[in-house]
Design an enzyme around this catalytic site. Structure first.
Site, PDB file in Angstrom:
ATOM      1  N   HIS A 262     -74.559-101.132  53.168  1.00 23.44           N
ATOM      2  CA  HIS A 262     -75.024-102.432  52.676  1.00 23.44           C
ATOM      3  C   HIS A 262     -75.066-102.404  51.145  1.00 23.44           C
ATOM      4  O   HIS A 262     -75.370-101.377  50.548  1.00 23.44           O
ATOM      5  CB  HIS A 262     -76.415-102.730  53.247  1.00 23.44           C
ATOM      6  CG  HIS A 262     -76.824-104.153  53.028  1.00 23.44           C
ATOM      7  ND1 HIS A 262     -77.327-104.586  51.824  1.00 23.44           N
ATOM      8  CD2 HIS A 262     -76.774-105.236  53.843  1.00 23.44           C
ATOM      9  CE1 HIS A 262     -77.580-105.889  51.918  1.00 23.44           C
ATOM     10  NE2 HIS A 262     -77.252-106.307  53.128  1.00 23.44           N
TER      11      HIS A 262
ATOM     12  N   GLU B 119     -69.758-109.162  53.038  1.00 22.71           N
ATOM     13  CA  GLU B 119     -70.970-109.685  52.413  1.00 22.71           C
ATOM     14  C   GLU B 119     -70.768-109.783  50.902  1.00 22.71           C
ATOM     15  O   GLU B 119     -70.974-108.799  50.180  1.00 22.71           O
ATOM     16  CB  GLU B 119     -72.155-108.757  52.703  1.00 22.71           C
ATOM     17  CG  GLU B 119     -72.519-108.666  54.174  1.00 22.71           C
ATOM     18  CD  GLU B 119     -74.018-108.416  54.377  1.00 22.71           C
ATOM     19  OE1 GLU B 119     -74.573-109.068  55.258  1.00 22.71           O
ATOM     20  OE2 GLU B 119     -74.604-107.602  53.652  1.00 22.71           O
TER      21      GLU B 119
ATOM     22  N   SER C 197     -76.549-115.468  52.809  1.00 20.46           N
ATOM     23  CA  SER C 197     -77.168-116.795  52.890  1.00 20.46           C
ATOM     24  C   SER C 197     -76.668-117.633  54.066  1.00 20.46           C
ATOM     25  O   SER C 197     -76.549-118.859  53.962  1.00 20.46           O
ATOM     26  CB  SER C 197     -77.001-117.565  51.571  1.00 20.46           C
ATOM     27  OG  SER C 197     -77.656-116.883  50.518  1.00 20.46           O
TER      28      SER C 197
ATOM     29  N   GLY D 217     -79.062-113.358  49.703  1.00 22.48           N
ATOM     30  CA  GLY D 217     -80.418-113.714  49.293  1.00 22.48           C
ATOM     31  C   GLY D 217     -80.489-114.732  48.170  1.00 22.48           C
ATOM     32  O   GLY D 217     -81.535-114.929  47.567  1.00 22.48           O
TER      33      GLY D 217
ATOM     34  N   GLY E 209     -79.674-112.088  56.989  1.00 22.64           N
ATOM     35  CA  GLY E 209     -80.867-111.520  56.373  1.00 22.64           C
ATOM     36  C   GLY E 209     -82.057-112.445  56.574  1.00 22.64           C
ATOM     37  O   GLY E 209     -82.649-112.512  57.648  1.00 22.64           O
ATOM     38  N   GLY E 210     -82.379-113.211  55.526  1.00 24.94           N
ATOM     39  CA  GLY E 210     -83.576-114.065  55.540  1.00 24.94           C
ATOM     40  C   GLY E 210     -83.736-114.927  56.789  1.00 24.94           C
ATOM     41  O   GLY E 210     -84.836-115.000  57.362  1.00 24.94           O
TER      42      GLY E 210
ATOM     43  N   GLU F  35     -77.160-103.428  49.112  1.00 23.17           N
ATOM     44  CA  GLU F  35     -78.455-102.995  48.553  1.00 23.17           C
ATOM     45  C   GLU F  35     -78.550-101.472  48.542  1.00 23.17           C
ATOM     46  O   GLU F  35     -79.146-100.890  47.637  1.00 23.17           O
ATOM     47  CB  GLU F  35     -79.607-103.635  49.350  1.00 23.17           C
ATOM     48  CG  GLU F  35     -79.729-105.128  49.029  1.00 23.17           C
ATOM     49  CD  GLU F  35     -80.237-105.983  50.182  1.00 23.17           C
ATOM     50  OE1 GLU F  35     -80.790-105.444  51.149  1.00 23.17           O
ATOM     51  OE2 GLU F  35     -80.064-107.220  50.101  1.00 23.17           O
TER      52      GLU F  35
ATOM     53  N   ASN G  83     -80.396-108.574  60.110  1.00 22.11           N
ATOM     54  CA  ASN G  83     -80.796-107.443  59.267  1.00 22.11           C
ATOM     55  C   ASN G  83     -82.141-107.794  58.642  1.00 22.11           C
ATOM     56  O   ASN G  83     -82.206-108.591  57.712  1.00 22.11           O
ATOM     57  CB  ASN G  83     -79.729-107.208  58.182  1.00 22.11           C
ATOM     58  CG  ASN G  83     -80.147-106.140  57.191  1.00 22.11           C
ATOM     59  OD1 ASN G  83     -81.145-105.445  57.392  1.00 22.11           O
ATOM     60  ND2 ASN G  83     -79.394-106.006  56.107  1.00 22.11           N
ATOM     61  N   TRP G  84     -83.189-107.197  59.180  1.00 28.02           N
ATOM     62  CA  TRP G  84     -84.533-107.566  58.714  1.00 28.02           C
ATOM     63  C   TRP G  84     -84.876-106.958  57.363  1.00 28.02           C
ATOM     64  O   TRP G  84     -85.890-107.293  56.774  1.00 28.02           O
ATOM     65  CB  TRP G  84     -85.580-107.125  59.746  1.00 28.02           C
ATOM     66  CG  TRP G  84     -85.502-107.841  61.058  1.00 28.02           C
ATOM     67  CD1 TRP G  84     -84.617-108.827  61.417  1.00 28.02           C
ATOM     68  CD2 TRP G  84     -86.345-107.639  62.196  1.00 28.02           C
ATOM     69  NE1 TRP G  84     -84.861-109.237  62.706  1.00 28.02           N
ATOM     70  CE2 TRP G  84     -85.916-108.517  63.204  1.00 28.02           C
ATOM     71  CE3 TRP G  84     -87.419-106.779  62.461  1.00 28.02           C
ATOM     72  CZ2 TRP G  84     -86.531-108.578  64.460  1.00 28.02           C
ATOM     73  CZ3 TRP G  84     -88.032-106.829  63.697  1.00 28.02           C
ATOM     74  CH2 TRP G  84     -87.588-107.732  64.689  1.00 28.02           C
ATOM     75  N   LYS G  85     -84.046-106.010  56.902  1.00 25.51           N
ATOM     76  CA  LYS G  85     -84.317-105.320  55.634  1.00 25.51           C
ATOM     77  C   LYS G  85     -85.737-104.738  55.656  1.00 25.51           C
ATOM     78  O   LYS G  85     -86.207-104.354  56.722  1.00 25.51           O
ATOM     79  CB  LYS G  85     -84.066-106.261  54.450  1.00 25.51           C
ATOM     80  CG  LYS G  85     -82.685-106.927  54.553  1.00 25.51           C
ATOM     81  CD  LYS G  85     -82.239-107.632  53.306  1.00 25.51           C
ATOM     82  CE  LYS G  85     -80.858-108.240  53.535  1.00 25.51           C
ATOM     83  NZ  LYS G  85     -80.309-108.892  52.357  1.00 25.51           N
TER      84      LYS G  85
END
Ligand code: 13P
Length: 255
Positions: free
Chosen positions: A95, A167, A213, A173, A234-235, A97, A9-11
């Site tokens: 998600h 999640e 993470s 993050g 993510g990251g 966010e 998930n590149w956000k």
């Protein structure tokens, strides 16, 4: 046997040029991956270009969200039809966010899931508790509410096209992942709940991803848990080295 899924998930990251560079490199590095399904979810601006490069590859395309109508006066939204047209196989839905910053609710998540399935787009449905909810002993209660809300009105055929992602909000993050035991406990709980709703055969087939993470160091332990069927990254999905290392960890865990 459930096929593991590693989804990046590149956000809100990567221009089209950056997206193409990243996905070209990942594509070359994962040519030999056979047992693990791979997906990337670029921002909407890069979806079409990334999708063109991924045709005939072993990496599938995902969006980061999807609306519930096919077309019409819904400024700023993207329909399931538009996404399948450009080759999307998956759509991330609900998600945290989106829930936290954009007012997503269990009800809107449920509508998005139904519309996606009806169009042949497989939703990756995100659920998870906040730190306050975990610390007050309410994690499982929150999971129940989120999952039941997301799956309201979805039948046996529908659930077969859904992927769940656990999640924990406190792990996203933050560099603080759930321990393999903490994650496994919730994944097991989710599988039992799906079993109660749809029966044991369906629940054994449903893939439940972990997100929060996940990185190349913790991935092998997380992915070797019996009820963790992959990751929503993510990251660590923004770098070729860490994303491919996690994919390899899934390959090894599925041996
Ligand atoms: P991080 O891997 O950056 O914690 O993000 C997880 C996530 O939100 C994936 O959807």
């Amino acid at each position: 046997m459930r096929t593991p899924l590693i989804a990046g998930n590149w956000k809100m990251n990567n221009t089209v040029a950056e997206a193409l560079e990243l996905v070209e490199c990942v594509k070359t590095r994962v040519l030999g991956v056979k047992r693990t399904e791979i997906a990337v979810a670029p921002p909407f601006t890069a979806l079409y270009a990334v999708g063109s490069i991924l045709k005939n590859s072993n990496i599938r395309l995902s969006s980061q969200n999807v609306f519930w109508e096919d077309k019409g006066a819904f400024t700023g939204e993207i329909s399931p039809l538009m996404l399948t047209e450009i080759g999307c196989a998956y759509a991330i839905v609900g998600h945290s966010e989106r829930r936290q910053y954009f007012g997503e609710t269990d009800e809107s998540v449920n509508k998005r899931i139904k519309a996606a399935i009806a169009c042949g787009l497989m939703p990756i449905v995100c659920i998870g508790e906040t730190l306050a909810e975990r610390e007050s002993g309410k994690a499982m209660e929150v999971i129940n509410t989120r999952l039941m809300g997301a799956l309201r009105g979805i039948d046996q055929d529908g659930i077969k096209n859904i992927v769940i992602a656990y999640e924990p909000v406190w792990a996203i993050g933050t560099g603080r992942n759930a321990t393999p035991q903490q994650a496994e406990e919730v994944h097991r709980h989710i599988r039992v709940l799906i079993g109660d709703l749809y029966g044991p055969a369906v629940s054994e087939q449903t893939r439940i991803l972990y997100g929060g993470s996940m990185n190349q160091e913790n991935a092998p332990d997380l992915l070797s848990q019996p009820d963790i069927d992959g990751g929503l990254i993510g990251g660590a999905s923004l770098k070729v080295g860490s994303f491919t290392a996690i994919i390899m960890a899934a390959e090894n865990a599925s041996l």
